[in-house]
Each structure stands twice: as C-alpha cells, then as structure tokens.
Design a protein around this motif. Sequence first.
Motif, PDB file in Angstrom:
ATOM      1  N   ASN A  96      40.557  23.638  35.915  1.00  0.00           N
ATOM      2  CA  ASN A  96      40.122  23.016  34.666  1.00  0.00           C
ATOM      3  C   ASN A  96      39.764  24.032  33.594  1.00  0.00           C
ATOM      4  O   ASN A  96      40.159  23.892  32.430  1.00  0.00           O
ATOM      5  N   MET A  97      39.014  25.080  33.966  1.00  0.00           N
ATOM      6  CA  MET A  97      38.645  26.081  32.980  1.00  0.00           C
ATOM      7  C   MET A  97      39.852  26.877  32.521  1.00  0.00           C
ATOM      8  O   MET A  97      40.074  27.078  31.325  1.00  0.00           O
ATOM      9  N   VAL A 127      52.126  31.203  34.447  1.00  0.00           N
ATOM     10  CA  VAL A 127      50.961  30.718  35.184  1.00  0.00           C
ATOM     11  C   VAL A 127      51.294  30.762  36.665  1.00  0.00           C
ATOM     12  O   VAL A 127      52.348  30.258  37.081  1.00  0.00           O
ATOM     13  N   VAL A 128      50.429  31.383  37.443  1.00  0.00           N
ATOM     14  CA  VAL A 128      50.596  31.395  38.895  1.00  0.00           C
ATOM     15  C   VAL A 128      49.523  30.506  39.492  1.00  0.00           C
ATOM     16  O   VAL A 128      48.330  30.807  39.406  1.00  0.00           O
ATOM     17  N   LEU A 148      48.975  41.470  29.711  1.00  0.00           N
ATOM     18  CA  LEU A 148      47.642  40.999  30.087  1.00  0.00           C
ATOM     19  C   LEU A 148      47.755  40.074  31.300  1.00  0.00           C
ATOM     20  O   LEU A 148      48.550  39.135  31.289  1.00  0.00           O
ATOM     21  N   ILE A 149      46.970  40.372  32.324  1.00  0.00           N
ATOM     22  CA  ILE A 149      46.896  39.519  33.507  1.00  0.00           C
ATOM     23  C   ILE A 149      45.464  39.013  33.623  1.00  0.00           C
ATOM     24  O   ILE A 149      44.509  39.796  33.647  1.00  0.00           O
ATOM     25  N   ILE A 150      45.315  37.695  33.673  1.00  0.00           N
ATOM     26  CA  ILE A 150      44.001  37.070  33.659  1.00  0.00           C
ATOM     27  C   ILE A 150      43.746  36.385  34.994  1.00  0.00           C
ATOM     28  O   ILE A 150      44.539  35.545  35.438  1.00  0.00           O
ATOM     29  N   PHE A 151      42.651  36.734  35.625  1.00  0.00           N
ATOM     30  CA  PHE A 151      42.266  36.111  36.885  1.00  0.00           C
ATOM     31  C   PHE A 151      41.224  35.024  36.614  1.00  0.00           C
ATOM     32  O   PHE A 151      40.089  35.319  36.256  1.00  0.00           O
ATOM     33  N   ALA A 152      41.641  33.765  36.773  1.00  0.00           N
ATOM     34  CA  ALA A 152      40.740  32.633  36.589  1.00  0.00           C
ATOM     35  C   ALA A 152      40.640  31.884  37.915  1.00  0.00           C
ATOM     36  O   ALA A 152      41.003  30.713  38.034  1.00  0.00           O
ATOM     37  N   ALA A 194      36.278  35.591  36.797  1.00  0.00           N
ATOM     38  CA  ALA A 194      35.712  35.221  38.097  1.00  0.00           C
ATOM     39  C   ALA A 194      34.232  35.594  38.119  1.00  0.00           C
ATOM     40  O   ALA A 194      33.877  36.762  37.950  1.00  0.00           O
ATOM     41  N   ALA A 195      33.381  34.622  38.312  1.00  0.00           N
ATOM     42  CA  ALA A 195      31.939  34.841  38.227  1.00  0.00           C
ATOM     43  C   ALA A 195      31.458  35.848  39.264  1.00  0.00           C
ATOM     44  O   ALA A 195      31.860  35.813  40.430  1.00  0.00           O
ATOM     45  N   GLY A 196      30.589  36.759  38.819  1.00  0.00           N
ATOM     46  CA  GLY A 196      29.875  37.642  39.729  1.00  0.00           C
ATOM     47  C   GLY A 196      30.668  38.768  40.359  1.00  0.00           C
ATOM     48  O   GLY A 196      30.128  39.511  41.170  1.00  0.00           O
TER      49      GLY A 196
END
Length: 270
Positions: free
Chosen positions: A12-13, A34-35, A67-71, A97-99
């Motif tokens: 969702n985010m 999108v992966v 740019l590679i974004i880890f969500a 990714a939190a923390g």
Amino acid sequence: MSAKLVLVGCGNMGYAMLEGWLKSGLIRAAETIVVEPAETLRERAAQLGVNALANSGDIAAGAAPQLIIFAVKPQVILDIVPEYARFTSSATYLSVAAGTPIAAFEKLLGDDAPVIRCMPNTPAAIGKGMMVTVANGNVSQDAAAFVRELLATNGEVASVDDEALMDAVTAVSGSGPAYVFHFIECLTAAGEAAGLASETAKLLAMQTVFGAASLAATSGTEPGELRRQVTSPNGTTAAALDVLMGDDRLKKLVAEAVDAARLRSIELGK
C-alpha cells in the motif's frame, strides 16, 4: 528492458508513493520497474503502466537503473537486498524499510554503495506525509537532489546528517500519526461523554484537528501564538488549557511517549 527506477515491493505504501511519482512526471512508467512477488499487488502496479516483475532475476542483465527503492518489510531485507548488488555501478539505493540502518545495506551491497535511508509516515499515502532522509558519503549531490524532489511529491521532506537522529525522527513523525489518531479518539469520546451524538462528536474531533493543523501549516504563525490568539482570558479555552498545561501535564506526557518510542527504535535497530 531499460529502467531508470526500480521499486522493490509495492504494498500500500509503495503503491501510493509510486502513484505520486508518476503523476508528478518526474519518472515515466515506461522507465520504471516494479518487483513484487505477490500476484495481486503486481497486477495492480502493472495497471499504472510500469513493468511489473515477479522477481529481480527477470530484470535484464544489461539494465543500469539509476535509483533502486526498497519498500519492503525490514525482516526480508537480508534475503532481498543482495539480489540488487549487481547494480552498484549505476544505482543509488533508497530504503523506506523502518529501522534498518545504512550499515546493513553497506554490508549487503558493498561499502561503496550509495545509500539513502528514509523514514516516511502513513500520510505519505495521500501526499501529506513527512519524509526524513539520511545518506552515506557515497551519494552524489545530484542523486540526493533527485530523491528529495521525488519524495516531495508525497509530502514534506527534511534531512538529518547524523543517522542516530533517525530514532528521534521515528518517535516524532514516524509514529506520530498514531498519537494524533488517538487524540481524535479521546476528543471524540469526551464529546460523547458531554452529550454529543457519536457521529457528531467524531466529525467535530476530526475536522477540528484537521483544520487546526492546516492553519498551523499555512498561516506562518507559530503554534504557540495561534494558541494564545484563540485563548480568551478566563474563557472556555483557558479553562481547558489549565487542565492540559497545568504542571506541564501534556508536555511531560508527550515527551515521555516520544522517548519511549525513541528507545524502542534504538532497541529494534540493534
């Protein structure tokens, strides 16, 4: 298949942020991959016109994303991130990714990898978020500027130089929406106790918080001054504030809550 941007994880985010990026025109769907292993989420992403893949192995060998974004959830970082180490010559890596500290990504991608860590909050899903970033020394000024511009489509963006401050960021803005939601719950319950119908109390509480926050954000006046402007001597607001502000009651409670969240963030980051 060429791509300037790869989004890893499209829950969702991630989906909401991607929508904002595409609508802004900063990135084009044809240059976005999108992966996402979950079929329903992958199909939803594909409807935006991006190239939606089930796994990183489907990305062309000659691809050179910028740019590679880890969500993704923090618990899968160790399994997923190494798959993208082959792009370190071209890509900057952005994590929401939190923390998960930058050092964890450097260990998985190499010490030379350009890594930006971002702490968003849930209002980013409607373009009203607060995003705070911190970067390692490998990130170029151009890459940092582009990431800031990209994130600005999802709300306000700030940065810190010391990654240790991300625990405080988490405690204030990352967890902060939950504090506000609970305040709305409490104000609603107080309204009901005072005799208002449930739906009326809820509407009054939500719109009051929304309106007050909007005024504070747009008026250019400090919140303390706005509070003084609405507080008539010996009036109803003054009577309520005597309860909330007496002995710094609310100030101390909020400080205690934020510190508890900050300490927990430190524990989870170890």
